[in-house]
Scaffold this motif. Structure first.
Motif, PDB file in Angstrom:
ATOM      1  N   PRO A   1      38.129  38.556  43.377  1.00 27.90           N
ATOM      2  CA  PRO A   1      38.254  38.761  44.821  1.00 27.90           C
ATOM      3  C   PRO A   1      36.903  38.981  45.497  1.00 27.90           C
ATOM      4  O   PRO A   1      36.734  38.665  46.666  1.00 27.90           O
ATOM      5  CB  PRO A   1      39.139  40.011  44.925  1.00 27.90           C
ATOM      6  N   ASN A   2      35.949  39.544  44.777  1.00 28.89           N
ATOM      7  CA  ASN A   2      34.605  39.732  45.312  1.00 28.89           C
ATOM      8  C   ASN A   2      33.634  39.085  44.331  1.00 28.89           C
ATOM      9  O   ASN A   2      33.513  39.515  43.189  1.00 28.89           O
ATOM     10  CB  ASN A   2      34.296  41.216  45.472  1.00 28.89           C
ATOM     11  N   LYS A   3      32.934  38.088  44.786  1.00 27.49           N
ATOM     12  CA  LYS A   3      32.068  37.297  43.906  1.00 27.49           C
ATOM     13  C   LYS A   3      30.600  37.714  44.060  1.00 27.49           C
ATOM     14  O   LYS A   3      29.693  36.893  43.959  1.00 27.49           O
ATOM     15  CB  LYS A   3      32.261  35.813  44.211  1.00 27.49           C
ATOM     16  N   THR A   4      30.379  39.008  44.282  1.00 23.95           N
ATOM     17  CA  THR A   4      29.025  39.543  44.438  1.00 23.95           C
ATOM     18  C   THR A   4      28.531  40.121  43.117  1.00 23.95           C
ATOM     19  O   THR A   4      29.173  40.995  42.538  1.00 23.95           O
ATOM     20  CB  THR A   4      28.980  40.624  45.522  1.00 23.95           C
ATOM     21  N   LEU A   5      27.397  39.626  42.655  1.00 21.14           N
ATOM     22  CA  LEU A   5      26.776  40.110  41.421  1.00 21.14           C
ATOM     23  C   LEU A   5      25.648  41.071  41.778  1.00 21.14           C
ATOM     24  O   LEU A   5      24.829  40.779  42.649  1.00 21.14           O
ATOM     25  CB  LEU A   5      26.213  38.930  40.620  1.00 21.14           C
ATOM     26  N   THR A   6      25.600  42.214  41.086  1.00 24.96           N
ATOM     27  CA  THR A   6      24.490  43.151  41.232  1.00 24.96           C
ATOM     28  C   THR A   6      24.098  43.686  39.864  1.00 24.96           C
ATOM     29  O   THR A   6      24.937  43.776  38.963  1.00 24.96           O
ATOM     30  CB  THR A   6      24.837  44.339  42.148  1.00 24.96           C
ATOM     31  N   PHE A   7      22.844  44.051  39.705  1.00 27.04           N
ATOM     32  CA  PHE A   7      22.354  44.694  38.484  1.00 27.04           C
ATOM     33  C   PHE A   7      20.984  45.282  38.788  1.00 27.04           C
ATOM     34  O   PHE A   7      20.417  45.062  39.868  1.00 27.04           O
ATOM     35  CB  PHE A   7      22.273  43.694  37.318  1.00 27.04           C
TER      36      PHE A   7
ATOM     37  N   GLY B   1      33.446  49.700  40.619  1.00 25.42           N
ATOM     38  CA  GLY B   1      34.775  49.176  40.405  1.00 25.42           C
ATOM     39  C   GLY B   1      35.510  48.784  41.663  1.00 25.42           C
ATOM     40  O   GLY B   1      36.546  48.144  41.601  1.00 25.42           O
ATOM     41  N   ASP B   2      35.058  49.183  42.880  1.00 24.53           N
ATOM     42  CA  ASP B   2      35.711  48.734  44.090  1.00 24.53           C
ATOM     43  C   ASP B   2      35.500  47.241  44.221  1.00 24.53           C
ATOM     44  O   ASP B   2      34.412  46.734  44.031  1.00 24.53           O
ATOM     45  CB  ASP B   2      35.107  49.470  45.289  1.00 24.53           C
ATOM     46  N   THR B   3      36.550  46.510  44.560  1.00 19.22           N
ATOM     47  CA  THR B   3      36.438  45.054  44.572  1.00 19.22           C
ATOM     48  C   THR B   3      35.556  44.562  45.694  1.00 19.22           C
ATOM     49  O   THR B   3      35.000  43.471  45.612  1.00 19.22           O
ATOM     50  CB  THR B   3      37.824  44.421  44.731  1.00 19.22           C
ATOM     51  N   GLY B   4      35.435  45.312  46.786  1.00 18.71           N
ATOM     52  CA  GLY B   4      34.639  44.842  47.909  1.00 18.71           C
ATOM     53  C   GLY B   4      35.366  43.797  48.708  1.00 18.71           C
ATOM     54  O   GLY B   4      35.134  43.624  49.893  1.00 18.71           O
ATOM     55  N   GLY B   5      36.267  43.061  48.088  1.00 19.05           N
ATOM     56  CA  GLY B   5      37.075  42.085  48.791  1.00 19.05           C
ATOM     57  C   GLY B   5      38.485  42.589  49.002  1.00 19.05           C
ATOM     58  O   GLY B   5      39.399  41.817  49.236  1.00 19.05           O
ATOM     59  N   ASP B   6      38.677  43.869  48.909  1.00 25.16           N
ATOM     60  CA  ASP B   6      39.993  44.478  49.032  1.00 25.16           C
ATOM     61  C   ASP B   6      40.572  44.198  50.410  1.00 25.16           C
ATOM     62  O   ASP B   6      39.986  44.536  51.426  1.00 25.16           O
ATOM     63  CB  ASP B   6      39.856  45.985  48.805  1.00 25.16           C
ATOM     64  N   THR B   7      41.708  43.561  50.466  1.00 17.49           N
ATOM     65  CA  THR B   7      42.361  43.262  51.731  1.00 17.49           C
ATOM     66  C   THR B   7      43.513  44.203  52.002  1.00 17.49           C
ATOM     67  O   THR B   7      44.272  43.997  52.939  1.00 17.49           O
ATOM     68  CB  THR B   7      42.868  41.808  51.734  1.00 17.49           C
TER      69      THR B   7
END
Length: 658
Positions: free
Chosen positions: A110-116, A213-219
């Protein structure tokens, strides 16, 4: 499986040291082809075994193309991360090793954001760290992500960042690669072997979706939320929200920092060990006077489905510095750089102590009924590193979707006394704590002498030529809520140079637990002082300050009648004092204040509130300092502090007009 390529194999083993000669690689054998992948990822490497390989744990794997080096788990000061280096090899042949995340389903995420985050040590130009997306079916269609340029703008630790500094990647949008389906995020390390030829690279906090763990794309979002942070992992400055094993959808991130970037972190304090989130730019290991800017962002909140379209929180603050920013925003996303956001008004602390923490107080119910859909609440902090350079804020008891009971509060916070020298100008501003009020607060005053004028909340006037005392009955009113204060104004004759303005500076009046004219700090776990009846520096008694394990020991006195621009000599004697690490020990911690009791940050602040504690001595030694009273100065807080687990004896305190 079909062979893609074959490389010659050579291994050299000598006393556990390996060579970087080429290994045979069959890429299809090294990259499994699962039929499904995870739709989110958050990996901090907690739970991994230190000094062991990262591969084969929680779905991680490695691809060794050249050499026998591997990614291993390192535990440094309680923080675990993945690390690789070619520094332990015996020759200067090329090495290449890939670290692969568990399989990820980009199409379904749902959220295609990569971070590291990445970090380096021992920079060498012939080493590199790159990031790829590897399709599960083979390596021939691997996609290299762009570092430092369009379209990905990934940040990888570089020489300019310096050693041992965590560098966040930034938010990397992988949505344009969703058609690849199931992929691995792969970190490719290349280096030249030998004892001094390679850079060491480290990786941590690898996430697909919002940190924690939050999806960020939570609708959907939640319609109610009550968080007291008691289930979170606490620490002493390193329990960042981005490091929490389960952040429950909360996100913490730094958007501007020095070489070491601070974030909101979870602490606990007090007798009941209450946990809260702390915002502070002060850390002994951080460069002084460096800007810090970071956010705490709530989980997704569904305003439409909330029974009460309000939120509230408790906040405490201390170590006041007027240049610190602490603001609250409503946002439509979890990335402050791209989200639409608006600043909200809330009931802020009306008075913040200069050298301690105030009690937690409610923000009141913040109305967000003007907004709709899925929203987040962002807490924004901006401060300057270094002791005394920033206010510290503490956040607790966040509630959304239900109103909390609030009581209107109106009370005076400015001092109930003021002093002025005959013929001089007086300016005294009334300050108040105002919470959960609906109208405008007004100030009135009876028994006002003809030489004073009240305008708004400020008294001004020229003192008469004769010394005397005036008591004014002051009333603050906001609707039906009122507060009263009896203000005493003392008109004094000029103080002759050389007169000590400290009351009971040698502690000869010491019948009770605290010397007459003095008080101890009001911070949590502030220790009482002790009377010393032997070998005083002046008179019969001295005072021992001893900081507790969980708190300090502060002894202080307020001196009124300060003349702006005048020079004063501050001094006291000390002995038998300890000094711990990070300059913990006994030190002066004083300040000037204006007519309302608000601390002033003068040019002499670095000396009046010094990071440096007094050097230990077994015999009496004199501390002395000349300071000039700044504009608007009306009083002086003479304070001496023993930090936690440190102690010392003081005597013969003096504050003299020069």
């Amino acid at each position: 499986m079909r062979k893609i390529k074959t490389l010659a194999i050579y291994f050299i083993f000598a006393a556990g040291i390996t060579s970087c000669r080429n290994d045979k690689v069959d890429s299809d054998e090294f990259i499994p082809a699962p039929t499904e992948g995870a739709t989110s990822l958050y990996e901090t490497f907690d739970g991994f075994t230190p000094d062991a390989k990262v591969a084969n744990v929680r779905g991680w794997s490695e691809l060794l193309v050249k050499g026998r080096i591997s990614w291993i788990v390192v535990n440094k000061n309680g923080n675990k991360y993945a690390e690789i280096t070619a520094a332990n090899t015996t020759d200067d042949n090329d090495c290449e090793a890939w670290l692969l995340t568990p399989a990820l389903d980009l199409a379904k995420a749902p959220n295609k954001t990569l971070t590291f985050s990445t970090q380096l040590a021992s920079w060498r130009e012939q080493s590199s760290l790159e990031v790829y997306l590897l399709p599960a079916r083979s390596t021939k269609d691997a996609v290299k992500l762009a570092i430092g340029e369009a379209p990905d703008y990934i940040r990888i630790a570089q020489q300019a960042d310096g050693p041992d500094v965590w560098v966040p990647s930034g938010d990397v949008d992988l949505s344009r690669h969703a058609g690849m389906g199931i992929v691995y995020v792969a970190f490719r390390y290349t280096a030249k072997g030998g004892t001094d030829n390679s850079t060491t690279f480290r990786i941590d906090n690898v996430a697909l979706g919002s940190v924690g763990g939050d999806t960020g794309g939570d609708t959907t979002g939640v319609s109610t939320l009550s968080e007291d942070f008691e289930s979170f992992t606490d620490g002493t400055g390193n329990a960042y929200m981005s490091k929490q094993p389960d952040s429950k959808g909360w996100k913490g991130l730094n958007t501007q920092g020095a070489s070491d970037k601070l974030e909101p972190d979870v602490r606990k304090y007090g007798e009941n060990e209450n946990k809260f989130v702390q915002f502070s730019a002060h850390r002994n290991s951080i460069t002084t006077a460096a800007a810090q800017e970071f956010w705490l962002i709530s989980p997704s909140l569904n305003v439409d489905s909330a029974a009460s379209k309000t939120f509230s929180f408790d906040v405490a603050a201390g170590y006041y510095n007027e240049n610190t920013v602490f603001e609250v925003y409503i946002m439509d996303g979890d990335n402050p750089a791209t989200a639409s956001k608006e600043k909200l008004e809330w009931s802020r602390p009306s008075a913040i102590p200069p050298g301690a923490y105030g009690a937690f107080a409610s923000s009141g119910n913040v109305d967000i009924s003007a907004y709709s859909g899925i929203r987040r609440i962002g807490f924004y902090y901006q401060g300057t590193s270094g002791s005394g350079n920033s206010t510290t804020y503490q956040l607790d008891n966040f509630v959304f979707g239900s109103s909390v009971a609030v009581t209107p509060t109106l009370k005076f916070t400015s001092t109930a006394s003021a002093a002025v020298v005959v013929g001089n100008e007086l300016s005294h501003t009334f300050t108040l704590e105002e919470k959960n009020l609906t109208g405008t607060t007004t100030i009135s005053c009876s028994d006002l002498p003809d030489w004073l004028t009240l305008t708004g909340k400020t008294l001004t006037g020229t003192a008469p030529a004769t010394a005397g005392s005036y008591t004014l009955n002051v009333t603050a009113a906001n609707g039906s809520v009122t507060a009263a204060q009896a203000l005493t104004i003392t008109v004094t004759e000029p103080v002759a140079p050389g007169s000590n303005l400290v009351v009971n500076g040698s502690f000869e009046d010491f019948a009770d637990a605290t010397p007459g004219g003095w008080s101890i700090g009001t911070g949590v776990n502030n220790n009482p002082v002790a009377k010393i009846a032997a070998a005083a520096q002046d008179g019969s008694f001295a005072v021992k300050l001893a900081g507790a394990t969980g708190g300090r020991c502060d002894l202080k006195q307020t001196i009124a009648g300060i003349v702006p621009g005048a020079t004063y000599a501050v001094s006291f004697w000390y002995k038998d004092n300890t000094q711990g690490v990070y300059n913990q020990g006994v030190k002066i911690w004083s300040n000037f204040s204006n007519g309302s009791g608000k601390p002033i940050v003068p040019d002499a602040k670095s000396r009046l509130q010094s990071d440096t504690t007094l050097a230990p001595t077994a015999s009496w030694a004199l501390f002395t300092l000349d300071v000039v009273a700044p504009d608007e100065a009306a009083s002086f807080n003479f304070e001496i502090r023993a930090t936690k687990n440190n102690e010392g004896i003081i005597d013969n305190c003096s504050f003299v007009t020069k």
